[in-house]
Enzyme design. Structure first.
Site, PDB file in Angstrom:
ATOM      1  N   CYS A 121      -3.656  -4.975  -0.740  1.00 35.84           N
ATOM      2  CA  CYS A 121      -2.991  -3.552  -0.798  1.00 35.84           C
ATOM      3  C   CYS A 121      -1.517  -3.967   0.020  1.00 35.84           C
ATOM      4  O   CYS A 121      -0.353  -3.987  -1.537  1.00 35.84           O
ATOM      5  CB  CYS A 121      -3.613  -3.477   0.559  1.00 35.84           C
ATOM      6  SG  CYS A 121      -3.737  -1.248   0.541  1.00 35.84           S
ATOM      7  N   HIS A 221      -8.967  -3.682  -2.090  1.00 36.13           N
ATOM      8  CA  HIS A 221      -9.242  -4.562  -1.476  1.00 36.13           C
ATOM      9  C   HIS A 221     -10.797  -5.180  -1.410  1.00 36.13           C
ATOM     10  O   HIS A 221     -11.498  -4.812  -1.454  1.00 36.13           O
ATOM     11  CB  HIS A 221      -9.642  -3.486   0.406  1.00 36.13           C
ATOM     12  CG  HIS A 221      -8.093  -3.254   1.258  1.00 36.13           C
ATOM     13  ND1 HIS A 221      -8.634  -4.214   2.033  1.00 36.13           N
ATOM     14  CD2 HIS A 221      -7.701  -2.081   1.398  1.00 36.13           C
ATOM     15  CE1 HIS A 221      -6.654  -3.916   2.454  1.00 36.13           C
ATOM     16  NE2 HIS A 221      -6.835  -2.444   1.924  1.00 36.13           N
ATOM     17  N   GLU A 223     -11.208  -8.041   0.169  1.00 36.02           N
ATOM     18  CA  GLU A 223     -12.168  -8.583   0.703  1.00 36.02           C
ATOM     19  C   GLU A 223     -12.316  -7.253   1.999  1.00 36.02           C
ATOM     20  O   GLU A 223     -13.437  -7.856   2.865  1.00 36.02           O
ATOM     21  CB  GLU A 223     -11.492  -9.258   1.696  1.00 36.02           C
ATOM     22  CG  GLU A 223     -10.552  -8.173   2.851  1.00 36.02           C
ATOM     23  CD  GLU A 223      -8.854  -6.903   2.260  1.00 36.02           C
ATOM     24  OE1 GLU A 223      -8.720  -6.442   2.652  1.00 36.02           O
ATOM     25  OE2 GLU A 223      -9.136  -6.636   0.968  1.00 36.02           O
TER      26      GLU A 223
END
Length: 250
Positions: A121, A221, A223
């Site tokens: 990001c 993202h 994660e």
């Protein structure tokens, strides 16, 4: 075939350790960063976590001295001064100029040393700016993030088209993937040596790779809690493979 990191050292860099101006956002970002660090440790990395705003340029470059790879995590917009942009753009929020300067110098140092870097990001945007690129300062929210909702609902699911034959395309084994994103800026003019290898539904760049260096950026993202299972591991295993190749060639 995936490659585990073994005991290789991973430096995971966040913007700041504390956001007194936005505790809800800080808590949400912290959750995702900690999840990424935990996944990296499970896959074999020896992980060190540092905050760029807290240690500055010299501290961050020192922290990277013994690293085998670097991950630059998400966070606030980069201050426009670093890519010849202007303040006052739509959606502008808080800036951390010390973190910006430190992370930009980190990418440049990594490039000079062939140190593998993964940007997530904001980290993806830092890579582009560090190598001379620019950012489109605001894009329509549709398909890139949810607005007017609590921060934990900001992420939106959307497809990304990957370039066939790209490193990311080969790692994921397909030309289209589904990702979780929450951003209002995107890469505009590409930095030196970078090429776009992933695009959103509206044509905005979602992934970049360097032509000759082990540097990769993704706008999404992996994660995030609701990200597709295994997506973060694919990227971490790819980083491990790059670190292994650099060590073997040294």
């Amino acid at each position: 075939m995936t490659e585990r990191a073994g005991d290789r050292r991973l430096l995971m860099v966040e913007v700041t350790a504390q956001r007194e101006h936005s505790p809800a956002y800080d808590a949400y970002v912290r959750t995702m960063i900690d999840r990424a660090a935990a996944e990296a440790r499970v896959s074999g990395w020896d992980v060190s976590q540092v905050s760029a705003a807290d240690i500055g340029v010299d501290g961050l470059l020192q922290a990277a001295e013994n690293a085998d790879a670097v991950v630059i995590m998400g966070g606030e917009d980069i201050d426009p001064q670093f890519y010849d942009g202007e303040r006052g753009y739509e959606g502008e929020g808080h800036h951390f100029e010390v973190a910006d300067a430190a992370q930009i110098q980190l990418v440049r140092r990594a490039a000079s040393r062939h140190l593998p870097v993964l940007g997530i990001c904001r980290g993806h945007q830092v890579i582009n700016v560090a190598l001379g690129g620019t950012l489109l300062q605001h894009v329509d929210d549709a398909g890139h993030r949810n607005i007017d909702l609590p921060v934990e609902y900001a992420l939106v699911e959307h497809p990304v088209r990957l370039e066939p034959g790209s490193i990311l395309g080969e790692r994921f084994g397909r030309d289209h993937i589904v990702v979780q994103s929450a951003h209002h800026q995107v890469v505009d003019r590409l930095g030196n040596g970078l090429r776009a290898v992933g695009w959103a539904h509206d044509g905005h760049i979602e992934a970049i790779e360097h032509d000759s260096l082990p540097i990769t950026g993704v706008q999404w993202h992996p994660e995030a809690l609701l990200a597709p299972v295994g997506q973060l591991r694919v990227l971490l295993d790819g980083l491990a493979a790059q670190a292994g190749a650099v060590l073997e060639s040294a």
